[in-house]
Design an enzyme around this catalytic site. Sequence first.
Site, PDB file in Angstrom:
ATOM      1  N   ASP A  52      42.501 -23.029  32.516  1.00 34.05           N
ATOM      2  CA  ASP A  52      41.361 -22.548  31.737  1.00 34.05           C
ATOM      3  C   ASP A  52      41.649 -22.589  30.241  1.00 34.05           C
ATOM      4  O   ASP A  52      40.749 -22.357  29.429  1.00 34.05           O
ATOM      5  CB  ASP A  52      41.015 -21.103  32.136  1.00 34.05           C
TER       6      ASP A  52
ATOM      7  N   ASP B 128      35.077 -23.397  42.209  1.00 36.93           N
ATOM      8  CA  ASP B 128      35.988 -22.418  41.617  1.00 36.93           C
ATOM      9  C   ASP B 128      36.476 -21.422  42.667  1.00 36.93           C
ATOM     10  O   ASP B 128      35.857 -21.253  43.731  1.00 36.93           O
ATOM     11  CB  ASP B 128      35.291 -21.679  40.469  1.00 36.93           C
TER      12      ASP B 128
END
Length: 746
Positions: free
Chosen positions: A546, A480
């Site tokens: 997301d 990430d």
Amino acid sequence: MAVVEQYSGTTADNRPVTAIYAEQREAQLGFAIAIVDHQLPRIVHWGRPVGEHGNRQWLLNLVDAQQPQRVSGALDYTPWPSVLPTQSESWTGADRFVVRRDGVALFCKFVVTDQTAEVIAREHGDGEYAVITVQAVDNDQQIALTWICEVLEGGAVRQSAQVHNLADTALDVETVELGFAVPQYATEILTTTGHHLHERSPQRQPLTVGRFEKVAMMGRPDFDATLLLTLGQPGFGFDHGEAYAVSLGWSGNSKLSAERSPYTNGVIGGSEVLFGGEVSLQHDESYTSPWLYGSYGDGLNEIAARFHSVIRSWHANIAAKPRPVILNTWEAVYFDHSFETLRDLADKAAQVGVERFVVDDGWFMHRRDDTAGLGDWQVDEAVWPGGADGGERSLKALADYVHGLGMEFGLWFEPEMINPDSDTARAHPDWILKPTANRLPMQGRMQQVLDLTNPEAFAYVYACMDELIGKLGIDYIKWDHNKLVTEAVSMHSGKPAVHAQALAVYKIFHDLKAAHQGLEIESCSSGGGRVDLGILQYADRIWASDCVDPVERADIQRYTSLLVPPEMIGEHVGDSPAHSTKRATSQELRMAMALFGHLGVEWNLLKQPQESLDALAPWISAFKQYRKVFVTGTTVHGDEQDAAVRLDGVVALDQSVALYRFTQLTTSQTYPAAPVRLPGLDPQAQYRIKPLSTCLDVADITNAQSVLGWWTSQGTELSAQVLESYGVRMPSLHPAQAVVVVAERV
């Protein structure tokens, strides 16, 4: 098979000219440049193959056919842009080559000294590609330039330039913006914009006289970056209209542009964006620009197929191994980690057919929420007694348990970031990128950026990850990158560090995968904040967003797939209401929307009724049945006139089978919705089309009051020409519903 031909002659006014033509016949792509009077190359053809092999001497005539005449009120030479236009060739647009010595801008005029063209065979596989190399120099400014152009197997074209400092004094490089000149009919721009949870939103506008530019200055492409900048015939769509697209192979600061002057057709291009002092070349040092990729096609589907071919050539391991169905723990449990909870979740995952279990954020030191711990890459034994070394409730025990269920084990990292509230930040404040020793950049998510250009910080991060991969048997890393990279100066070098930071990230990806056979790494960046042809050379998967709300995902995934092949796009079945939007959707829509990519589950299966699990398992089985098609097939999208519907599909390479998803996003003006065309089939064949078995029963998602004649397990048989012209009527669906159909050649 690749072909390269080179011809030499003179123009009508007796200037020497060399024409080089490269062709990929199977990919239906021809590309030609001309070097006139030792000037930098100009693109004189980019489109379908032309002429007969060995009999294209007439290509030299393209110079006389295309070079503009001198006109009043201008310079003696009317602009005719090269691949790197400068003022010395009468370029009147934005500066595309900016270098300085002692802060003074240099104006360069490059003279070509040599050129070569050859066909090169791939080291692995049967592919061939054409390589054109041009050497040039500005002796007065003591700068050499090497331009490389490759025409790749799938028909994409890429170019890069190397700037070499021949002088004894330093040369600062600021801009090397390469370009592709395109025909005059290409006057409509398509790009995407977006933000967190809403990436890849398309926008169109005309190319007027002037410059259109999409700039990404946050140390990554970011949500608002456009994966492609496409310029084409007005109204071009997915399966019609000639168009040209560019994309940059770089994960740091960058720009893509389209530019036109009163004297020229459009030029599309792009470059890395460098801060002052980032690249300073000493004597005999070089800077190599990122690859600028170009793709031509009759419609966006063909353009996308060329980009997919490039990416697939880097990842033979993906085609060789079935894409494992993933369960990711983030939206299932967030930071609520315990051995018992994740063990039980793994059991449920295995029961529905999951093959890879990924533990997300929350496993490392001090990480009970997102305010602390980033940078402390040791297992928190307060949560996982025994850590990575073993014990009944350790993370090692969970990894072993997951492997014992026949699943792969994955773990989340955010190696580029650090919380100020961490042991690592307190021990090494100089490891944080910041504008001065006494001031941090503005925080984002309670994070700062770790300086991976500092050798000590790099070694620390790499060692932590390498050790855990070995101890836990990690098969997969979710990598990430959440904070925007701002005011990024290295306290180690004293210079802006975005360029070197991107190279350091590439190196960790490369070195970890080289050290651990079979390791796969996903690129996530607050969702879709880092999707580009730089990171895709190393990453095995990207997280598109997301937001797993399937209504939002319909276009997020569609426009992401213009660059990224489906097998590398993470597409997950999530909860309802969606955690990101609070929109409630049916399980059928959520499963259908996740089917065509790299299927995953982002859902707490421990809290779902058995009937939901019983419905999920057949969709996972269907994915496994067709995942070979997704890995090698051609992605297609329909040009629906109805803005309320979407038609997306994947067609097998041999066109023997195809899957199409019809989505009714909102209510149509036409009621029921009009028939849709199914693109990409063999036009000479007949196909049996039928519902995917999981979609046969549409009672709960349709608003129709009579049966649809062909919607049976046997389906119906039609010619491909009919399916691609008048099309086929899909079930009349309620809004926010989708079905999947299969077309099999008979």
